[in-house]
Scaffold this motif. Structure first.
Motif, PDB file in Angstrom:
ATOM      1  N   MET A   1       0.856  -1.191   0.000  1.00 41.28           N
ATOM      2  CA  MET A   1       0.000   0.000   0.000  1.00 41.28           C
ATOM      3  C   MET A   1       0.889   1.238   0.000  1.00 41.28           C
ATOM      4  SD  MET A   1      -2.877   1.566  -0.028  1.00 41.28           S
ATOM      5  CE  MET A   1      -4.186   0.403   0.189  1.00 41.28           C
ATOM      6  N   ASP A   2       0.441   2.277  -0.662  1.00 45.11           N
ATOM      7  CA  ASP A   2       1.168   3.529  -0.772  1.00 45.11           C
ATOM      8  C   ASP A   2       0.902   4.380   0.478  1.00 45.11           C
ATOM      9  OD1 ASP A   2       2.391   5.875  -1.527  1.00 45.11           O
ATOM     10  OD2 ASP A   2       1.015   6.308  -3.169  1.00 45.11           O
ATOM     11  N   ILE A   3       1.904   4.517   1.326  1.00 44.60           N
ATOM     12  CA  ILE A   3       1.749   5.254   2.584  1.00 44.60           C
ATOM     13  C   ILE A   3       1.358   6.706   2.316  1.00 44.60           C
ATOM     14  CG2 ILE A   3       2.951   6.098   4.635  1.00 44.60           C
ATOM     15  CD1 ILE A   3       4.600   3.522   4.555  1.00 44.60           C
ATOM     16  N   GLU A   4       1.967   7.306   1.304  1.00 41.78           N
ATOM     17  CA  GLU A   4       1.647   8.694   0.973  1.00 41.78           C
ATOM     18  C   GLU A   4       0.149   8.836   0.673  1.00 41.78           C
ATOM     19  OE1 GLU A   4       2.854  11.903  -2.498  1.00 41.78           O
ATOM     20  OE2 GLU A   4       4.290  10.344  -1.976  1.00 41.78           O
ATOM     21  N   LYS A   5      -0.396   7.894  -0.092  1.00 40.51           N
ATOM     22  CA  LYS A   5      -1.822   7.928  -0.437  1.00 40.51           C
ATOM     23  C   LYS A   5      -2.692   7.746   0.810  1.00 40.51           C
ATOM     24  CE  LYS A   5      -5.315   5.728  -3.277  1.00 40.51           C
ATOM     25  NZ  LYS A   5      -5.667   4.686  -4.197  1.00 40.51           N
ATOM     26  N   LEU A   6      -2.309   6.818   1.678  1.00 40.15           N
ATOM     27  CA  LEU A   6      -3.062   6.585   2.913  1.00 40.15           C
ATOM     28  C   LEU A   6      -3.176   7.865   3.732  1.00 40.15           C
ATOM     29  CD1 LEU A   6      -1.546   3.186   4.144  1.00 40.15           C
ATOM     30  CD2 LEU A   6      -3.854   3.561   3.257  1.00 40.15           C
ATOM     31  N   CYS A  77      -0.409  -2.158   9.908  1.00 36.95           N
ATOM     32  CA  CYS A  77       0.308  -0.908  10.171  1.00 36.95           C
ATOM     33  C   CYS A  77       1.451  -0.743   9.184  1.00 36.95           C
ATOM     34  CB  CYS A  77       0.815  -0.868  11.612  1.00 36.95           C
ATOM     35  SG  CYS A  77       1.921  -2.206  12.057  1.00 36.95           S
ATOM     36  N   TYR A  78       1.905   0.491   9.069  1.00 39.37           N
ATOM     37  CA  TYR A  78       2.997   0.834   8.164  1.00 39.37           C
ATOM     38  C   TYR A  78       3.947   1.784   8.865  1.00 39.37           C
ATOM     39  CZ  TYR A  78      -0.235  -1.021   4.743  1.00 39.37           C
ATOM     40  OH  TYR A  78      -1.096  -1.844   4.072  1.00 39.37           O
ATOM     41  N   ASN A  79       5.229   1.674   8.517  1.00 36.49           N
ATOM     42  CA  ASN A  79       6.227   2.586   9.053  1.00 36.49           C
ATOM     43  C   ASN A  79       6.245   3.819   8.158  1.00 36.49           C
ATOM     44  OD1 ASN A  79       8.411   3.964  10.044  1.00 36.49           O
ATOM     45  ND2 ASN A  79       9.878   2.300   9.800  1.00 36.49           N
ATOM     46  N   GLY A  80       5.697   4.917   8.680  1.00 36.38           N
ATOM     47  CA  GLY A  80       5.666   6.163   7.918  1.00 36.38           C
ATOM     48  C   GLY A  80       6.979   6.929   7.977  1.00 36.38           C
ATOM     49  N   GLY A  81       7.908   6.480   8.837  1.00 33.89           N
ATOM     50  CA  GLY A  81       9.197   7.159   8.958  1.00 33.89           C
ATOM     51  C   GLY A  81       9.109   8.417   9.799  1.00 33.89           C
ATOM     52  N   SER A  82       9.778   9.444   9.345  1.00 37.86           N
ATOM     53  CA  SER A  82       9.838  10.709  10.080  1.00 37.86           C
ATOM     54  C   SER A  82       8.468  11.380  10.165  1.00 37.86           C
ATOM     55  CB  SER A  82      10.813  11.659   9.381  1.00 37.86           C
ATOM     56  OG  SER A  82      10.670  12.975   9.887  1.00 37.86           O
ATOM     57  N   TRP A  83       8.150  11.906  11.330  1.00 36.63           N
ATOM     58  CA  TRP A  83       6.880  12.614  11.496  1.00 36.63           C
ATOM     59  C   TRP A  83       6.822  13.832  10.590  1.00 36.63           C
ATOM     60  CZ3 TRP A  83       5.760  17.568  13.208  1.00 36.63           C
ATOM     61  CH2 TRP A  83       6.815  18.299  13.765  1.00 36.63           C
ATOM     62  N   LEU A  84       7.988  14.396  10.246  1.00 35.59           N
ATOM     63  CA  LEU A  84       8.016  15.560   9.361  1.00 35.59           C
ATOM     64  C   LEU A  84       7.544  15.188   7.956  1.00 35.59           C
ATOM     65  CD1 LEU A  84      11.372  17.130  10.577  1.00 35.59           C
ATOM     66  CD2 LEU A  84       9.060  18.033  10.974  1.00 35.59           C
ATOM     67  N   VAL A  86       5.523  12.602   7.283  1.00 36.13           N
ATOM     68  CA  VAL A  86       4.095  12.312   7.437  1.00 36.13           C
ATOM     69  C   VAL A  86       3.318  13.629   7.492  1.00 36.13           C
ATOM     70  CG1 VAL A  86       2.341  11.290   8.953  1.00 36.13           C
ATOM     71  CG2 VAL A  86       4.508  10.080   8.556  1.00 36.13           C
ATOM     72  N   ASN A  87       3.849  14.601   8.199  1.00 27.25           N
ATOM     73  CA  ASN A  87       3.204  15.909   8.309  1.00 27.25           C
ATOM     74  C   ASN A  87       3.088  16.577   6.933  1.00 27.25           C
ATOM     75  OD1 ASN A  87       2.049  17.905  10.101  1.00 27.25           O
ATOM     76  ND2 ASN A  87       3.826  19.173   9.623  1.00 27.25           N
ATOM     77  N   TYR A  88       4.121  16.439   6.124  1.00 30.41           N
ATOM     78  CA  TYR A  88       4.094  17.009   4.777  1.00 30.41           C
ATOM     79  C   TYR A  88       2.972  16.371   3.956  1.00 30.41           C
ATOM     80  CZ  TYR A  88       5.208  17.937  -0.057  1.00 30.41           C
ATOM     81  OH  TYR A  88       5.112  18.288  -1.387  1.00 30.41           O
ATOM     82  N   TYR A  89       2.898  15.034   3.961  1.00 29.05           N
ATOM     83  CA  TYR A  89       1.851  14.347   3.204  1.00 29.05           C
ATOM     84  C   TYR A  89       0.468  14.726   3.732  1.00 29.05           C
ATOM     85  CZ  TYR A  89       5.660  11.471   1.386  1.00 29.05           C
ATOM     86  OH  TYR A  89       6.814  11.036   0.786  1.00 29.05           O
ATOM     87  N   LYS A  90       0.360  14.882   5.045  1.00 29.31           N
ATOM     88  CA  LYS A  90      -0.905  15.262   5.663  1.00 29.31           C
ATOM     89  C   LYS A  90      -1.330  16.658   5.181  1.00 29.31           C
ATOM     90  CE  LYS A  90      -4.132  14.714   8.874  1.00 29.31           C
ATOM     91  NZ  LYS A  90      -5.168  13.708   8.746  1.00 29.31           N
ATOM     92  N   SER A  91      -0.364  17.539   4.984  1.00 26.37           N
ATOM     93  CA  SER A  91      -0.679  18.903   4.528  1.00 26.37           C
ATOM     94  C   SER A  91      -1.240  18.901   3.111  1.00 26.37           C
ATOM     95  CB  SER A  91       0.570  19.793   4.597  1.00 26.37           C
ATOM     96  OG  SER A  91       1.481  19.475   3.546  1.00 26.37           O
ATOM     97  N   LEU A  92      -1.034  17.824   2.373  1.00 21.38           N
ATOM     98  CA  LEU A  92      -1.548  17.707   1.016  1.00 21.38           C
ATOM     99  C   LEU A  92      -2.900  17.017   0.957  1.00 21.38           C
ATOM    100  CD1 LEU A  92       1.744  16.445  -0.694  1.00 21.38           C
ATOM    101  CD2 LEU A  92       0.933  18.793  -0.557  1.00 21.38           C
TER     102      LEU A  92
END
Length: 94
Positions: A1-6, A77-84, A86-92
């Motif tokens: 699964m594409d974490i960015e898409k999730l 679950c997936y390892n999203g890596g750095s919260w920064l 994840v925060n960037y993808y969330k902003s999109l």
């Protein structure tokens, strides 16, 4: 699964496994904080969250450990890596 898409499509739950102090210094909007050291005692709480879980921390190390542990309990679950990141993808997100 594409974490960015999730993350962009607000699917699942973002779980930040950093310490409370680190989390309070900055975090992803609508994420929840469950420090890595507390994960074993909070398994039932984690199972009740909307899956999949997107795990994050500072660099991806602790979230990788959490991913390995939670996967053994059958938690999606997936390892999203750095919260920064994840925060960037969330902003999109839409």
């Amino acid at each position: 699964m594409d974490i960015e898409k999730l993350i962009k499509e607000n699917l699942g739950t973002i779980v930040d496994v950093r310490t409370y102090g680190e989390f309070m210094g900055g975090n992803v909007a609508n994420s929840i904080n469950i420090p890595l050291s507390e994960i074993p005692e909070r398994i039932e709480e984690l199972k009740a969250l909307k899956a999949p879980l997107i795990l994050c921390c500072v660099s991806g190390g602790r979230s990788g450990q959490a991913h390995h542990f939670l996967s053994q309990y059958g938690i999606e679950c997936y390892n999203g890596g750095s919260w920064l990141n994840v925060n960037y993808y969330k902003s999109l997100s839409k």
